[in-house]
Design a protein around this motif. Structure first.
Motif, PDB file in Angstrom:
ATOM      1  N   ILE A  41       0.785  -1.267  -0.184  1.00  0.00           N
ATOM      2  CA  ILE A  41       0.042   0.057  -0.001  1.00  0.00           C
ATOM      3  C   ILE A  41       0.930   1.127   0.012  1.00  0.00           C
ATOM      4  CG2 ILE A  41      -1.773   1.380   1.350  1.00  0.00           C
ATOM      5  CD1 ILE A  41      -2.866  -1.423   2.294  1.00  0.00           C
ATOM      6  N   ALA A  42       1.917   1.353   0.972  1.00  0.00           N
ATOM      7  CA  ALA A  42       2.641   2.320   1.037  1.00  0.00           C
ATOM      8  C   ALA A  42       3.406   2.573  -0.232  1.00  0.00           C
ATOM      9  CB  ALA A  42       3.954   2.333   2.156  1.00  0.00           C
ATOM     10  N   GLY A  43       4.022   1.708  -0.789  1.00  0.00           N
ATOM     11  CA  GLY A  43       4.745   1.627  -1.876  1.00  0.00           C
ATOM     12  C   GLY A  43       3.983   2.380  -3.203  1.00  0.00           C
ATOM     13  N   LEU A 103       1.024   3.849  -3.237  1.00  0.00           N
ATOM     14  CA  LEU A 103       0.547   5.101  -2.780  1.00  0.00           C
ATOM     15  C   LEU A 103       1.620   6.463  -3.037  1.00  0.00           C
ATOM     16  CD1 LEU A 103      -2.367   6.198  -2.064  1.00  0.00           C
ATOM     17  CD2 LEU A 103      -1.538   6.396   0.058  1.00  0.00           C
ATOM     18  N   SER A 104       2.795   5.849  -2.650  1.00  0.00           N
ATOM     19  CA  SER A 104       3.852   6.695  -3.088  1.00  0.00           C
ATOM     20  C   SER A 104       4.030   7.071  -4.372  1.00  0.00           C
ATOM     21  CB  SER A 104       5.123   6.365  -2.071  1.00  0.00           C
ATOM     22  OG  SER A 104       4.937   6.242  -0.718  1.00  0.00           O
ATOM     23  N   LEU A 105       4.199   5.832  -5.103  1.00  0.00           N
ATOM     24  CA  LEU A 105       4.448   6.234  -6.602  1.00  0.00           C
ATOM     25  C   LEU A 105       3.378   7.006  -7.239  1.00  0.00           C
ATOM     26  CD1 LEU A 105       5.444   2.574  -7.991  1.00  0.00           C
ATOM     27  CD2 LEU A 105       6.710   4.687  -8.050  1.00  0.00           C
TER      28      LEU A 105
END
Lengths: 158, 41
Positions: free
Chosen positions: B9-11, B13-15
């Protein structure tokens, strides 16, 4: 929910009476707003550059993140409190300003990113997290707060 | 939430955040370049 009603209420509130009538008080609150912005920006950049391995390399990243997170919490509370006071002086004008809404949207997203993504992820041992995920989160975090600040400044030029 | 799920999720959303910001500010820069071209040829 009638958002405009809230702005009308804010415009006529005792807070607005103070912020509109006393320029000196407004200026002092604005200084606290700026100091909170500096604190937030500084803590975000320090934590994220540590995650990217740019600075404080001799300090474990968990220690840097724990310490900066505390000040991010304090800065956000100070920013929101002083921001509401400052907004009360020009509440109706802000309601019709699209950049104000861009700032609010990015601020809400920034708060969501900090408390729902960044902090839960960084509670794990950083050595166990994929280094690319750490780097992406660090860059995204700095990007979000850059957009919040840039949208905020855009209000003044719109 | 497990670390693996949180990482995905973090990866992702960050992208999405980084991509959107690059797109948005690229459009701004292109607008400025277009204005400069109109003004100075």
């Amino acid at each position: 929910m009638d958002v405009f009603a809230f702005f009308e209420w804010l415009d006529a509130s005792w807070l607005a009476s103070i912020s509109k009538a006393y320029g000196g008080t407004f200026a002092v609150v604005q200084v606290f707003h700026l100091l909170a912005m500096l604190t937030l920006g500084g803590m975000v950049i320090t934590g994220d550059l540590r995650l990217l391995g740019v600075l404080l390399k001799d300090v474990p990243s968990e220690v840097v993140i724990d310490n900066t997170q505390k000040w991010i919490n304090v800065a956000l509370v100070a920013l929101i409190a002083s921001g509401i006071f400052m907004a009360s002086a020009v509440a109706i004008k802000l309601y019709y300003n699209s950049f104000f809404w861009a700032k609010m949207t990015s601020l809400v997203f920034g708060i969501f990113f900090v408390y729902a993504i960044r902090r839960p992820l960084l509670r794990y041992d950083h050595g166990s997290i994929n280094p690319w995920t750490l780097r992406l989160v660090a860059v995204a975090s700095m990007t979000i707060w850059f957009v919040v600040a840039a949208s905020g400044r855009w209000i003044g030029f719109s | 939430m497990s670390l693996a799920t949180l990482e995905k999720i973090a990866g992702g959303l960050s992208l999405l955040v980084i991509g959107s910001a690059i797109w948005f500010y690229s459009v701004q820069i292109l607008d400025v370049l277009e204005l400069l071209e109109l003004a100075y040829g």
